[in-house]
Design a protein around this motif. Structure first.
Motif, PDB file in Angstrom:
ATOM      1  N   THR A  34     -45.866 -24.334  32.625  1.00  0.00           N
ATOM      2  CA  THR A  34     -45.789 -25.724  33.088  1.00  0.00           C
ATOM      3  C   THR A  34     -46.804 -25.985  34.190  1.00  0.00           C
ATOM      4  O   THR A  34     -47.541 -26.988  34.165  1.00  0.00           O
ATOM      5  CB  THR A  34     -44.370 -26.033  33.595  1.00  0.00           C
ATOM      6  N   LEU A  62     -50.186 -28.594  34.096  1.00  0.00           N
ATOM      7  CA  LEU A  62     -50.412 -29.655  35.074  1.00  0.00           C
ATOM      8  C   LEU A  62     -51.711 -29.458  35.843  1.00  0.00           C
ATOM      9  O   LEU A  62     -52.418 -30.433  36.132  1.00  0.00           O
ATOM     10  CB  LEU A  62     -49.232 -29.705  36.058  1.00  0.00           C
ATOM     11  N   ALA A 109     -50.145 -37.069  32.978  1.00  0.00           N
ATOM     12  CA  ALA A 109     -49.043 -36.253  33.492  1.00  0.00           C
ATOM     13  C   ALA A 109     -47.705 -36.970  33.339  1.00  0.00           C
ATOM     14  O   ALA A 109     -46.681 -36.333  33.033  1.00  0.00           O
ATOM     15  CB  ALA A 109     -49.293 -35.913  34.958  1.00  0.00           C
ATOM     16  N   TRP A 155     -46.723 -36.557  29.653  1.00  0.00           N
ATOM     17  CA  TRP A 155     -46.441 -35.175  29.262  1.00  0.00           C
ATOM     18  C   TRP A 155     -45.121 -34.680  29.842  1.00  0.00           C
ATOM     19  O   TRP A 155     -44.331 -34.029  29.148  1.00  0.00           O
ATOM     20  CB  TRP A 155     -47.591 -34.263  29.707  1.00  0.00           C
ATOM     21  N   THR A 156     -44.856 -34.982  31.105  1.00  0.00           N
ATOM     22  CA  THR A 156     -43.616 -34.500  31.717  1.00  0.00           C
ATOM     23  C   THR A 156     -42.388 -35.164  31.092  1.00  0.00           C
ATOM     24  O   THR A 156     -41.361 -34.505  30.895  1.00  0.00           O
ATOM     25  CB  THR A 156     -43.640 -34.735  33.237  1.00  0.00           C
ATOM     26  N   ARG A 185     -41.749 -33.279  27.926  1.00  0.00           N
ATOM     27  CA  ARG A 185     -41.190 -31.942  28.152  1.00  0.00           C
ATOM     28  C   ARG A 185     -39.699 -32.023  28.446  1.00  0.00           C
ATOM     29  O   ARG A 185     -38.908 -31.218  27.938  1.00  0.00           O
ATOM     30  CB  ARG A 185     -41.911 -31.237  29.297  1.00  0.00           C
ATOM     31  N   SER A 192     -34.916 -39.491  29.609  1.00  0.00           N
ATOM     32  CA  SER A 192     -36.203 -39.212  30.239  1.00  0.00           C
ATOM     33  C   SER A 192     -37.010 -40.503  30.270  1.00  0.00           C
ATOM     34  O   SER A 192     -37.254 -41.115  29.223  1.00  0.00           O
ATOM     35  CB  SER A 192     -36.950 -38.130  29.458  1.00  0.00           C
ATOM     36  N   LEU A 213     -45.317 -35.372  41.775  1.00  0.00           N
ATOM     37  CA  LEU A 213     -46.217 -35.057  40.666  1.00  0.00           C
ATOM     38  C   LEU A 213     -47.664 -35.407  40.999  1.00  0.00           C
ATOM     39  O   LEU A 213     -48.587 -34.796  40.453  1.00  0.00           O
ATOM     40  CB  LEU A 213     -45.760 -35.822  39.419  1.00  0.00           C
ATOM     41  N   SER A 244     -43.307 -29.326  41.218  1.00  0.00           N
ATOM     42  CA  SER A 244     -42.943 -30.047  39.996  1.00  0.00           C
ATOM     43  C   SER A 244     -42.522 -29.068  38.902  1.00  0.00           C
ATOM     44  O   SER A 244     -41.535 -29.301  38.187  1.00  0.00           O
ATOM     45  CB  SER A 244     -44.117 -30.898  39.517  1.00  0.00           C
ATOM     46  N   MET A 277     -38.883 -28.836  37.056  1.00  0.00           N
ATOM     47  CA  MET A 277     -38.811 -28.896  35.601  1.00  0.00           C
ATOM     48  C   MET A 277     -38.188 -27.620  35.031  1.00  0.00           C
ATOM     49  O   MET A 277     -37.398 -27.666  34.082  1.00  0.00           O
ATOM     50  CB  MET A 277     -40.200 -29.125  35.024  1.00  0.00           C
ATOM     51  N   LEU A 311     -39.676 -36.555  39.410  1.00  0.00           N
ATOM     52  CA  LEU A 311     -41.065 -36.225  39.725  1.00  0.00           C
ATOM     53  C   LEU A 311     -41.686 -37.489  40.309  1.00  0.00           C
ATOM     54  O   LEU A 311     -41.885 -38.472  39.603  1.00  0.00           O
ATOM     55  CB  LEU A 311     -41.812 -35.766  38.475  1.00  0.00           C
TER      56      LEU A 311
END
Length: 533
Positions: A42, A46, A63, A66-67, A70, A79, A303, A319, A323, A344
């Motif tokens: 992870t 990043l 970012a 993508w986060t 995930r 999310s 983040l 971060s 995660m 984040l």
């Protein structure tokens, strides 16, 4: 007499049995977090893949997407990206600086964030004009036209006197455990507010005097540069390109300026503003609890980063730990009593703006600013001094917040933030991790990151103590904040402790003890005279 030993023996048997379920769960967390960790993958994505994540830049947008994905991949619920008004994005396409007289020499530098481009290559003679307060302007009036202005006093060197890499000793940790009495000075607040406007006034003065660019010196030696800047608001973009230069290069220019061969400097700053979306976004995801009426606990890290390098220790590391804690708890199928929310944050580097937006939307508000001049100042300097605090309906729902933002050093304990009632609870929670180096609960507060505004409205918000490593001495915001300086063993340890603290807080029968909601303090020194700036 014979009954007492028997009763004591029964008690000794009962106590471990009662605690065994919790320790068994910790064993599962340790197994998942140590043997099947994804924290380094992870962190690498990043930092290596996405790179520096300036708020509202294209890299930060990547970012954010993508986060969120995930969290979904790991089975987290809801999310999402929660927006708040920020301002302009900004990114660097290319940059170079050279001395072209009295000889040719490539220099180490970086554009100052949110300053404009040079629109090609510019070259000019320099003038060393140190200015750190408005009263300094008069000394240089009429002398700056057509020049590149060096605005920092060069000094004579700032080599470190201590080893740059540090692990905390037992004595270091003990020294943190001293109660720090709060202080309140209205005069100090007013001085800080006046200083907060200086950069904008300096840019205006330089532009009016006809300067074509300005250069400041890095605060660290060793070729390190940072590029921090804060003019992100729409309509308040600086007029002149700004550059931060490595201390050694800057001092060379300053010395030559006193000789019969003053330097000519050449700058190219190809930077780009991004105005497609002025909102920044916090990324949130939940591990649902079984008792909707019990509230929620929260873990967070920021983040966003600066862009001198890849933002690895600051704060891809934190971060990735947050995660990874989410991944561990979800992968183990744990169903906490309270919901666990993972955050984040965005805009932390510009003054904790993402976590502040969350506080104002969900937890509490403060009195509105009535002074138009203060309304222009970054809220970091004004928000905690606005009274009264008005809790929102969700204020009591957030039971505890845990933050990680001090590089990639292992967790050594936690700051209790002056909350004496929380100390014995945290000591009990840390006990299983003594062999991993995490032992200390210290009463002293710490600041400068995303738990601050939560504490400021009476939310139990905490920051972990971490080994410093070389975070402050070399890495923090600099051009070497890359994956190479991350410590895998430390990050795995931190993720396991973060996951366990969250679960303890989520399953505790009672919410963590709270401090009173702050009220306007009286001056610490009622007889203080204003100090000269």
């Amino acid at each position: 007499m014979r009954l007492l030993p028997a009763f004591a023996a029964l008690s000794l048997v009962a106590a471990p049995a009662a605690a065994q379920v919790e320790r068994t769960t910790i064993n599962r967390i340790l197994d998942e977090g140590m043997n099947r960790s994804e924290v380094m993958e992870t962190a690498a994505y990043l930092s290596d893949r996405i790179g520096g994540r300036m708020t509202n830049s294209p890299q930060m947008r990547q970012a954010e997407r993508w986060t969120q994905q995930r969290f979904r991949d790991w089975g987290l619920s809801n999310s999402r990206a929660e927006g708040f008004e920020f301002g302009r994005g900004w990114s660097i396409n290319a940059h170079s600086s050279r001395m072209i007289a009295p000889r040719v020499l490539t220099l180490h530098s970086i554009p100052i964030a949110w300053t404009p481009p040079t629109n090609g290559t510019i070259s000019a003679g320099i003038i060393v004009a140190p200015m750190d307060e408005v009263d300094d302007f008069a000394r240089f009036r009429g002398r700056l036209r057509g020049r590149i202005v060096l605005v920092t006093h060069p000094g004579s060197g700032s080599e470190p006197g201590e080893a740059p890499f540090q692990r905390l000793t037992s004595e270091d940790l003990r020294n943190l455990n001293s109660y720090r009495q709060p202080t309140y000075s209205q005069h100090a607040i007013e001085r800080q507010l006046r200083r907060a406007e200086f950069d904008e006034r300096l840019d205006a003065f330089l532009a009016e005097e006809g300067a074509i660019a300005w250069v400041k010196m890095s605060r660290l030696d060793g070729g390190l540069v940072h590029g921090e800047g804060y003019a992100y608001e729409r309509g308040r973009t600086p007029r002149l390109p700004g550059v931060e230069m490595a201390a050694e290069d800057y001092r060379r220019l300053a010395r030559l300026a006193l000789t019969d061969a003053p330097p000519t400097l050449e700058l190219t700053s190809d930077v780009q503003f991004h105005d497609e979306d002025v909102n920044a976004y916090n990324i949130l995801a939940d591990l649902p609890g079984t008792d909707p009426a019990a509230g929620y606990v929260m873990a967070g890290a920021h983040l966003d980063s600066w862009v001198a390098a890849d933002g690895a220790q600051d704060n891809a590391a934190g971060s990735a730990v947050v995660m990874e804690a989410a991944r561990i708890l979800s992968r183990l199928g744990i169903r906490p009593r309270r919901t666990i929310r993972f955050a984040l944050w965005s805009g932390e580097e510009q003054a904790l703006l993402g976590s502040l937006a969350y506080v104002e939307r969900h937890l509490a508000t403060r009195a509105a600013i009535t002074d138009p001049a203060q309304a222009r100042i970054n809220p970091y300097y004004t928000w905690r001094n606005r009274w009264p605090i008005t809790p929102r309906p969700g204020h009591r729902d957030l039971v505890a917040y845990f933050n990680l933002d001090n590089g990639s050093g292992k967790i050594r304990g936690i700051h209790a933030e002056g909350n004496v009632a929380a100390v014995p609870i945290f000591q009990e929670w840390l006990a299983p991790f003594a062999s991993l180096g995490a032992t200390e609960v210290v009463i002293q507060p710490t600041g400068g990151t995303d738990h601050v505004f939560m504490q400021a409205v009476g939310i139990p918000g905490y920051q972990f103590i971490q080994d410093p490593l070389d975070y402050e001495s070399r890495i923090h915001h600099t051009n070497i904040d890359t994956y190479d300086h991350l410590k895998a063993n430390d990050l795995r340890q931190a993720a396991v402790i973060m996951a366990t603290f969250l679960l303890n807080a989520a399953n505790r029968d009672e919410p963590l003890p709270r401090m009173p909601i702050p009220q306007r303090p009286r001056p610490t020194d009622p007889f203080e005279y204003p100090a000269e700036d």
